[in-house]
Design a protein around this motif. Sequence first.
Motif, PDB file in Angstrom:
ATOM      1  N   THR A  60       1.032  -1.235   0.013  1.00 36.15           N
ATOM      2  CA  THR A  60       0.094   0.013  -0.040  1.00 36.15           C
ATOM      3  C   THR A  60       0.887   1.437  -0.048  1.00 36.15           C
ATOM      4  O   THR A  60       1.791   1.167   0.892  1.00 36.15           O
ATOM      5  N   PRO A  61       0.690   2.136  -1.050  1.00 35.62           N
ATOM      6  CA  PRO A  61       1.558   3.244  -1.108  1.00 35.62           C
ATOM      7  C   PRO A  61       1.274   4.203   0.339  1.00 35.62           C
ATOM      8  O   PRO A  61       0.388   4.257   0.932  1.00 35.62           O
ATOM      9  N   ALA A  62       2.518   5.103   0.730  1.00 36.08           N
ATOM     10  CA  ALA A  62       2.565   5.939   1.744  1.00 36.08           C
ATOM     11  C   ALA A  62       1.687   7.220   1.373  1.00 36.08           C
ATOM     12  O   ALA A  62       1.408   8.075   2.381  1.00 36.08           O
ATOM     13  N   ALA A  63       1.695   7.586   0.100  1.00 35.82           N
ATOM     14  CA  ALA A  63       1.046   8.925  -0.240  1.00 35.82           C
ATOM     15  C   ALA A  63       0.579   8.771  -1.652  1.00 35.82           C
ATOM     16  O   ALA A  63       0.748   7.797  -2.409  1.00 35.82           O
ATOM     17  N   VAL A  64      -0.240   9.725  -2.146  1.00 34.17           N
ATOM     18  CA  VAL A  64      -0.863   9.858  -3.454  1.00 34.17           C
ATOM     19  C   VAL A  64       0.545   9.774  -4.521  1.00 34.17           C
ATOM     20  O   VAL A  64       1.575  10.184  -4.091  1.00 34.17           O
ATOM     21  N   HIS A  65       0.153   8.967  -5.502  1.00 40.14           N
ATOM     22  CA  HIS A  65       1.311   9.058  -6.671  1.00 40.14           C
ATOM     23  C   HIS A  65       0.766   8.691  -7.857  1.00 40.14           C
ATOM     24  O   HIS A  65      -0.218   8.366  -8.045  1.00 40.14           O
ATOM     25  N   ASN A  66       1.768   8.834  -8.959  1.00 38.76           N
ATOM     26  CA  ASN A  66       1.380   8.495 -10.217  1.00 38.76           C
ATOM     27  C   ASN A  66       2.256   7.590 -10.979  1.00 38.76           C
ATOM     28  O   ASN A  66       3.605   7.754 -10.556  1.00 38.76           O
ATOM     29  N   LEU A  67       2.006   6.736 -11.763  1.00 37.03           N
ATOM     30  CA  LEU A  67       2.757   5.718 -12.531  1.00 37.03           C
ATOM     31  C   LEU A  67       2.819   6.254 -14.040  1.00 37.03           C
ATOM     32  O   LEU A  67       1.885   6.380 -14.637  1.00 37.03           O
ATOM     33  N   GLY A  68       3.959   6.382 -14.556  1.00 35.99           N
ATOM     34  CA  GLY A  68       4.192   6.489 -15.859  1.00 35.99           C
ATOM     35  C   GLY A  68       5.069   5.685 -16.529  1.00 35.99           C
ATOM     36  O   GLY A  68       6.036   4.860 -16.121  1.00 35.99           O
ATOM     37  N   LEU A  69       5.511   6.096 -17.882  1.00 34.03           N
ATOM     38  CA  LEU A  69       6.537   5.595 -18.909  1.00 34.03           C
ATOM     39  C   LEU A  69       7.557   6.877 -19.066  1.00 34.03           C
ATOM     40  O   LEU A  69       7.029   7.839 -19.178  1.00 34.03           O
ATOM     41  N   ALA A  70       8.636   6.563 -18.961  1.00 36.06           N
ATOM     42  CA  ALA A  70       9.734   7.574 -19.162  1.00 36.06           C
ATOM     43  C   ALA A  70      10.495   7.095 -20.313  1.00 36.06           C
ATOM     44  O   ALA A  70      10.808   5.804 -20.475  1.00 36.06           O
ATOM     45  N   LEU A  71      11.178   7.914 -21.247  1.00 38.58           N
ATOM     46  CA  LEU A  71      12.135   7.476 -22.208  1.00 38.58           C
ATOM     47  C   LEU A  71      13.531   8.243 -21.962  1.00 38.58           C
ATOM     48  O   LEU A  71      13.409   9.478 -21.819  1.00 38.58           O
ATOM     49  N   ALA A  72      14.731   7.524 -22.307  1.00 42.79           N
ATOM     50  CA  ALA A  72      15.908   8.018 -22.118  1.00 42.79           C
ATOM     51  C   ALA A  72      16.408   7.934 -23.488  1.00 42.79           C
ATOM     52  O   ALA A  72      16.134   7.085 -24.281  1.00 42.79           O
ATOM     53  N   ALA A  73      16.763   9.081 -24.069  1.00 43.12           N
ATOM     54  CA  ALA A  73      17.294   9.418 -25.287  1.00 43.12           C
ATOM     55  C   ALA A  73      18.291   8.521 -26.068  1.00 43.12           C
ATOM     56  O   ALA A  73      19.120   7.870 -24.955  1.00 43.12           O
ATOM     57  N   PRO A  74      18.422   8.034 -27.193  1.00 45.94           N
ATOM     58  CA  PRO A  74      19.159   7.337 -27.666  1.00 45.94           C
ATOM     59  C   PRO A  74      20.872   7.661 -27.401  1.00 45.94           C
ATOM     60  O   PRO A  74      21.085   8.472 -27.359  1.00 45.94           O
ATOM     61  N   ASN A  75      21.395   6.696 -26.892  1.00 45.09           N
ATOM     62  CA  ASN A  75      22.760   6.723 -26.304  1.00 45.09           C
ATOM     63  C   ASN A  75      23.840   5.660 -26.729  1.00 45.09           C
ATOM     64  O   ASN A  75      23.084   4.672 -26.458  1.00 45.09           O
ATOM     65  N   ALA A  76      24.766   5.796 -27.524  1.00 45.92           N
ATOM     66  CA  ALA A  76      25.847   4.794 -27.622  1.00 45.92           C
ATOM     67  C   ALA A  76      26.209   3.882 -26.378  1.00 45.92           C
ATOM     68  O   ALA A  76      26.698   2.747 -26.423  1.00 45.92           O
ATOM     69  N   THR A  77      26.186   4.470 -25.245  1.00 46.66           N
ATOM     70  CA  THR A  77      26.802   3.761 -23.914  1.00 46.66           C
ATOM     71  C   THR A  77      25.438   3.019 -23.337  1.00 46.66           C
ATOM     72  O   THR A  77      24.481   3.634 -23.113  1.00 46.66           O
ATOM     73  N   ALA A  78      25.748   1.676 -23.420  1.00 48.08           N
ATOM     74  CA  ALA A  78      24.921   0.771 -22.755  1.00 48.08           C
ATOM     75  C   ALA A  78      24.308   1.217 -21.258  1.00 48.08           C
ATOM     76  O   ALA A  78      25.431   1.652 -20.672  1.00 48.08           O
ATOM     77  N   PRO A  79      23.293   0.900 -20.600  1.00 48.34           N
ATOM     78  CA  PRO A  79      23.291   0.662 -19.304  1.00 48.34           C
ATOM     79  C   PRO A  79      24.113  -0.009 -18.628  1.00 48.34           C
ATOM     80  O   PRO A  79      24.601  -1.152 -19.098  1.00 48.34           O
ATOM     81  N   ALA A  80      24.240   0.358 -17.241  1.00 46.56           N
ATOM     82  CA  ALA A  80      25.471  -0.508 -16.691  1.00 46.56           C
ATOM     83  C   ALA A  80      24.831  -0.825 -15.287  1.00 46.56           C
ATOM     84  O   ALA A  80      23.792  -0.521 -15.109  1.00 46.56           O
ATOM     85  N   THR A  81      25.464  -1.498 -14.370  1.00 43.89           N
ATOM     86  CA  THR A  81      25.148  -2.192 -13.122  1.00 43.89           C
ATOM     87  C   THR A  81      23.581  -2.544 -13.223  1.00 43.89           C
ATOM     88  O   THR A  81      22.726  -2.425 -12.628  1.00 43.89           O
ATOM     89  N   LEU A  82      23.482  -3.619 -14.230  1.00 45.76           N
ATOM     90  CA  LEU A  82      22.451  -4.302 -14.485  1.00 45.76           C
ATOM     91  C   LEU A  82      21.872  -5.325 -13.845  1.00 45.76           C
ATOM     92  O   LEU A  82      22.849  -6.127 -13.197  1.00 45.76           O
ATOM     93  N   THR A  83      20.622  -5.640 -13.475  1.00 42.60           N
ATOM     94  CA  THR A  83      20.137  -6.618 -12.868  1.00 42.60           C
ATOM     95  C   THR A  83      18.938  -7.153 -13.713  1.00 42.60           C
ATOM     96  O   THR A  83      17.982  -6.375 -14.141  1.00 42.60           O
ATOM     97  N   ALA A  84      18.947  -8.253 -14.249  1.00 41.31           N
ATOM     98  CA  ALA A  84      18.252  -8.588 -15.319  1.00 41.31           C
ATOM     99  C   ALA A  84      16.860  -8.970 -14.398  1.00 41.31           C
ATOM    100  O   ALA A  84      16.662  -9.306 -13.603  1.00 41.31           O
ATOM    101  N   ALA A 158       7.655   7.098 -11.325  1.00 38.91           N
ATOM    102  CA  ALA A 158       6.741   7.455 -10.388  1.00 38.91           C
ATOM    103  C   ALA A 158       7.049   8.859  -9.819  1.00 38.91           C
ATOM    104  O   ALA A 158       8.065   9.393 -10.016  1.00 38.91           O
ATOM    105  N   VAL A 159       6.128   9.551  -9.507  1.00 36.87           N
ATOM    106  CA  VAL A 159       6.067  10.771  -8.933  1.00 36.87           C
ATOM    107  C   VAL A 159       5.212  10.913  -7.763  1.00 36.87           C
ATOM    108  O   VAL A 159       4.460  10.125  -7.460  1.00 36.87           O
ATOM    109  N   THR A 160       5.940  11.434  -6.636  1.00 36.43           N
ATOM    110  CA  THR A 160       5.465  11.879  -5.278  1.00 36.43           C
ATOM    111  C   THR A 160       5.927  10.989  -4.453  1.00 36.43           C
ATOM    112  O   THR A 160       6.546  11.178  -3.270  1.00 36.43           O
ATOM    113  N   THR A 161       5.921   9.541  -4.557  1.00 36.46           N
ATOM    114  CA  THR A 161       6.197   8.536  -3.769  1.00 36.46           C
ATOM    115  C   THR A 161       6.744   7.256  -4.470  1.00 36.46           C
ATOM    116  O   THR A 161       6.362   7.027  -5.741  1.00 36.46           O
ATOM    117  N   THR A 162       7.719   6.656  -4.011  1.00 34.28           N
ATOM    118  CA  THR A 162       8.034   5.511  -4.566  1.00 34.28           C
ATOM    119  C   THR A 162       6.734   4.381  -4.559  1.00 34.28           C
ATOM    120  O   THR A 162       6.302   4.358  -3.436  1.00 34.28           O
TER     121      THR A 162
END
Length: 176
Positions: A60-84, A158-162
């Motif tokens: 159960t969330p601790a506060a009002v929040h919103n769930l969305g999708l976010a885009l990171a612009a194309p980058n030649a550097t691959a994501p790091a510190t990955l957890t599949a 997410a916005v407002t709370t995790t």
Amino acid sequence: MSNFDLASYTRQGKTFVAANTAAKSVIAVTTAMTGVILHNPAGSGKKLLIARVGWAWTTTPAAVHNLGLALAAPNATAPATLTAIGSGVLNADGSGASVSAVGRAYDAATLAVAPVSVHWWGGAAFSGTAATTGPFSITQDIDGAIALVPGATLTFSAVTTTMVGLGSVMWVEVPA
């Protein structure tokens, strides 16, 4: 009505899915993201058309929040510190782990650039003095309206709370 024929893409072996298998935190946009992350490697030669996303709360969330999708612009550097991601990348036709998908899914990743929220599709509100998530789970049909070009990354945000829960993403891979 969308003309995005997901069943046809699935019959052709072009549709893939990935999901958390343990509760994860979805956070505000930053370069160190957690939750659901889908990356299209630079040079893949494919566009990843987002077909559908899903979410189910486990806490159960601790506060009002919103769930969305976010885009990171194309980058030649691959994501790091990955957890599949827990499920791995699977073929959506039920044939098991994919060896043909170019998309990579993670529970956690450090991105070269912070993503930008582009689509809000759910959240939790307060009813009286207690937080409520409304329906236990929600899905959103994107129908290819959001696409990842080679080098781009999609994250839940997410916005407002995790937010803590389980997320899923379904996508179609087509030539770039």
